[in-house]
Motif scaffolding. Structure first.
Motif, PDB file in Angstrom:
ATOM      1  N   TRP A  42      22.660 149.693  87.371  1.00 19.85           N
ATOM      2  CA  TRP A  42      23.779 148.789  87.633  1.00 19.85           C
ATOM      3  C   TRP A  42      25.084 149.568  87.655  1.00 19.85           C
ATOM      4  O   TRP A  42      25.173 150.678  87.136  1.00 19.85           O
ATOM      5  N   VAL A  43      26.089 148.938  88.269  1.00 21.62           N
ATOM      6  CA  VAL A  43      27.404 149.557  88.468  1.00 21.62           C
ATOM      7  C   VAL A  43      28.482 148.509  88.195  1.00 21.62           C
ATOM      8  O   VAL A  43      28.355 147.351  88.596  1.00 21.62           O
ATOM      9  N   LEU A  44      29.546 148.929  87.539  1.00 25.40           N
ATOM     10  CA  LEU A  44      30.746 148.105  87.385  1.00 25.40           C
ATOM     11  C   LEU A  44      31.934 148.998  87.684  1.00 25.40           C
ATOM     12  O   LEU A  44      32.124 150.033  87.022  1.00 25.40           O
ATOM     13  N   GLY A  45      32.738 148.643  88.690  1.00 23.23           N
ATOM     14  CA  GLY A  45      33.798 149.541  89.120  1.00 23.23           C
ATOM     15  C   GLY A  45      35.109 148.858  89.445  1.00 23.23           C
ATOM     16  O   GLY A  45      35.179 147.645  89.639  1.00 23.23           O
ATOM     17  N   ALA A  46      36.161 149.671  89.502  1.00 26.79           N
ATOM     18  CA  ALA A  46      37.497 149.232  89.909  1.00 26.79           C
ATOM     19  C   ALA A  46      38.109 150.313  90.787  1.00 26.79           C
ATOM     20  O   ALA A  46      37.821 151.503  90.609  1.00 26.79           O
ATOM     21  N   VAL A  47      38.943 149.917  91.747  1.00 17.65           N
ATOM     22  CA  VAL A  47      39.600 150.877  92.626  1.00 17.65           C
ATOM     23  C   VAL A  47      41.081 150.542  92.745  1.00 17.65           C
ATOM     24  O   VAL A  47      41.496 149.395  92.545  1.00 17.65           O
ATOM     25  N   GLU A  58      31.300 146.786  96.084  1.00 18.02           N
ATOM     26  CA  GLU A  58      30.883 145.388  95.969  1.00 18.02           C
ATOM     27  C   GLU A  58      31.271 144.824  94.604  1.00 18.02           C
ATOM     28  O   GLU A  58      31.596 143.635  94.489  1.00 18.02           O
ATOM     29  N   SER A  59      31.274 145.671  93.569  1.00 15.72           N
ATOM     30  CA  SER A  59      31.715 145.236  92.250  1.00 15.72           C
ATOM     31  C   SER A  59      33.179 144.808  92.288  1.00 15.72           C
ATOM     32  O   SER A  59      33.564 143.809  91.666  1.00 15.72           O
ATOM     33  N   VAL A  60      33.985 145.543  93.036  1.00 17.40           N
ATOM     34  CA  VAL A  60      35.396 145.185  93.181  1.00 17.40           C
ATOM     35  C   VAL A  60      35.523 143.842  93.899  1.00 17.40           C
ATOM     36  O   VAL A  60      36.294 142.972  93.492  1.00 17.40           O
ATOM     37  N   ARG A  61      34.735 143.661  94.957  1.00 16.61           N
ATOM     38  CA  ARG A  61      34.828 142.417  95.727  1.00 16.61           C
ATOM     39  C   ARG A  61      34.390 141.210  94.908  1.00 16.61           C
ATOM     40  O   ARG A  61      35.008 140.153  94.970  1.00 16.61           O
ATOM     41  N   ARG A  62      33.328 141.361  94.145  1.00 12.62           N
ATOM     42  CA  ARG A  62      32.784 140.219  93.399  1.00 12.62           C
ATOM     43  C   ARG A  62      33.396 140.075  92.002  1.00 12.62           C
ATOM     44  O   ARG A  62      33.157 139.084  91.322  1.00 12.62           O
ATOM     45  N   HIS A  63      34.157 141.098  91.571  1.00 16.76           N
ATOM     46  CA  HIS A  63      34.661 141.099  90.190  1.00 16.76           C
ATOM     47  C   HIS A  63      33.487 140.957  89.217  1.00 16.76           C
ATOM     48  O   HIS A  63      33.534 140.156  88.275  1.00 16.76           O
ATOM     49  N   ALA A  64      32.455 141.757  89.448  1.00 13.14           N
ATOM     50  CA  ALA A  64      31.227 141.571  88.684  1.00 13.14           C
ATOM     51  C   ALA A  64      30.447 142.873  88.604  1.00 13.14           C
ATOM     52  O   ALA A  64      30.657 143.796  89.387  1.00 13.14           O
ATOM     53  N   ARG A  65      29.551 142.920  87.629  1.00 11.11           N
ATOM     54  CA  ARG A  65      28.591 144.016  87.535  1.00 11.11           C
ATOM     55  C   ARG A  65      27.539 143.830  88.620  1.00 11.11           C
ATOM     56  O   ARG A  65      27.046 142.719  88.833  1.00 11.11           O
ATOM     57  N   ILE A  66      27.184 144.917  89.309  1.00 11.69           N
ATOM     58  CA  ILE A  66      26.257 144.834  90.430  1.00 11.69           C
ATOM     59  C   ILE A  66      24.936 145.497  90.065  1.00 11.69           C
ATOM     60  O   ILE A  66      24.893 146.674  89.705  1.00 11.69           O
ATOM     61  N   GLU A  67      23.874 144.722  90.157  1.00 10.57           N
ATOM     62  CA  GLU A  67      22.529 145.241  89.922  1.00 10.57           C
ATOM     63  C   GLU A  67      22.024 145.933  91.189  1.00 10.57           C
ATOM     64  O   GLU A  67      22.278 145.479  92.301  1.00 10.57           O
ATOM     65  N   LEU A  68      21.285 147.021  90.991  1.00  6.99           N
ATOM     66  CA  LEU A  68      20.657 147.699  92.106  1.00  6.99           C
ATOM     67  C   LEU A  68      19.150 147.493  92.033  1.00  6.99           C
ATOM     68  O   LEU A  68      18.617 147.322  90.925  1.00  6.99           O
ATOM     69  N   PRO A  69      18.409 147.458  93.153  1.00 12.03           N
ATOM     70  CA  PRO A  69      18.873 147.813  94.487  1.00 12.03           C
ATOM     71  C   PRO A  69      19.896 146.834  95.043  1.00 12.03           C
ATOM     72  O   PRO A  69      19.848 145.636  94.763  1.00 12.03           O
ATOM     73  N   LEU A  70      20.806 147.371  95.834  1.00 12.51           N
ATOM     74  CA  LEU A  70      21.904 146.608  96.398  1.00 12.51           C
ATOM     75  C   LEU A  70      21.364 145.633  97.443  1.00 12.51           C
ATOM     76  O   LEU A  70      20.611 146.015  98.338  1.00 12.51           O
ATOM     77  N   ALA A  71      21.748 144.382  97.314  1.00 11.36           N
ATOM     78  CA  ALA A  71      21.246 143.355  98.233  1.00 11.36           C
ATOM     79  C   ALA A  71      22.359 142.379  98.576  1.00 11.36           C
ATOM     80  O   ALA A  71      23.345 142.250  97.862  1.00 11.36           O
TER      81      ALA A  71
END
Length: 344
Positions: free
Chosen positions: A181-186, A307-320
């Motif tokens: 999983w990934v959680l990011g900000a830009v 996608e984490s930035v767009r959803r304001h959320a932690r993103i589980e992988l595989p990316l879907a």
């Protein structure tokens, strides 16, 4: 020994490092060069003494010359259409500059084409072949720093063009385990343009790999304590290593006198490794070290960050559930407008 007919698509500055390495491999004969600017291809031909046929349209070149191997040094938005044309023309191996593509769906399509056609597709994460990076991989595998627990990842801006090297380096050190999983900000308030792709000026975040190793990430921005590379933190010590394999601080807790050897690295060494990987893998029918499958793992992390930035959320992988470039979509929608009082 089989001889391979090699063609270049794009004869700019980056192609020169590839050309110097290809010229040293007796299995390779450069038979064609393609560039939109005829004078660039001519100058390239003269500089390296290839005596190659010159083209301004690479699709014409592919049809007339039918090369075995293509080395592509095009800008990022052109990678997919280039590979599609090469695979359709029966090119046996295509080596492209990184990153894979400017949108996640394009990355997936390149992978699909490679799998469907059997055309060997590689991307130039050349730093895998730096002596220091090879040595660090051996140390990690042998448990020199104990169990790998955490990594700090650094690169200049931005995630897509520069961060891809750091993610690829981290994946290689961590046994090629993908991200969980990934959680990011830009920071997109002062966007950059790299090879005709819009990108952020800074990114930070956290990711966890499938084997539970955790990584903190920073690309660009102030207060980086490493400009490029990875800090590997294990149960018995830690190692800092930059992109090109130069080792910085390294400590083994129960052996404070230990000082690691400092192997020299050069672009020539790295690019020789690239050519051997391309040609040797094609000859042996093996998966290349620089396989698109590995580049796809690094790309997936990058697009999960966006996608984490767009959803304001932690993103589980595989990316879907997405195929675009979320950063570009947010940028075009005005998401990163400066705050009131900060100016344009």
């Amino acid at each position: 020994m089989e001889k391979y007919r090699v063609a270049f698509i794009g004869c700019g500055n980056r192609a020169k490092a590839h050309a110097a390495a290809i010229r040293e491999d007796s299995r390779c004969e450069v038979v064609a060069l393609s560039d939109l600017y005829a004078e660039a291809a001519q100058a390239f031909n003269e500089q390296f003494g290839f005596g190659a046929a010159l083209f301004t349209d690479y699709e014409v070149m592919l049809a007339e010359v039918k090369p075995d191997i293509v080395i592509s040094c095009l800008w990022t938005p052109l990678h997919l259409q280039m590979f599609r044309a090469c695979a359709a023309a029966g090119v046996r191996a295509v080596h492209s500059e990184k990153p894979m593509a400017p949108a996640w769906g394009d990355c997936l399509e390149m992978a699909r084409i490679a799998e469907a056609t059997g055309s060997q597709l590689t991307f130039c994460h050349q730093r895998r072949f730096a002596s220091g990076n090879r040595l660090v991989r051996q140390w990690v595998e042998k448990g020199r720093i104990g169990q790998l627990l955490r990594m700090d990842l650094y690169s200049p801006p931005n995630l897509l063009d520069c961060g891809t090297h750091t993610f690829d380096q981290a994946l290689s050190f961590n046994g090629e385990f993908g991200a969980k999983w990934v959680l990011g900000a830009v920071d997109g308030t002062n966007p950059l343009n790299w090879f005709d792709v819009s990108a952020e000026s800074m990114a930070v975040g956290t990711l966890v790999f499938e084997n539970a190793v955790r990584a903190n990430v920073q690309t660009g921005g102030p207060d980086q304590d490493m400009h490029t590379g990875v800090r590997l933190i294990g149960s018995k010590g830690f190692i800092e290593v930059n992109w090109d394999g130069e080792i910085g601080e390294a400590v083994i807790y129960d052996d404070p006198s230990w000082k690691p050897e400092m192997p020299a690295s050069s672009e020539r060494e790295q690019m020789a490794g690239v050519v051997e990987d391309i040609v040797g893998s094609l000859a042996a029918g093996r998966e290349p070290e620089l396989s698109y499958r590995k580049a796809l793992r690094a790309s997936e992390i990058i697009y999960a960050f966006y996608e984490s930035v767009r959803r304001h959320a932690r993103i589980e992988l595989p990316l879907a559930g997405m195929n675009d470039n979320p950063f570009i979509q947010l940028l075009e929608a005005g998401h990163f407008a400066p705050a009131a009082g900060q100016g344009a």
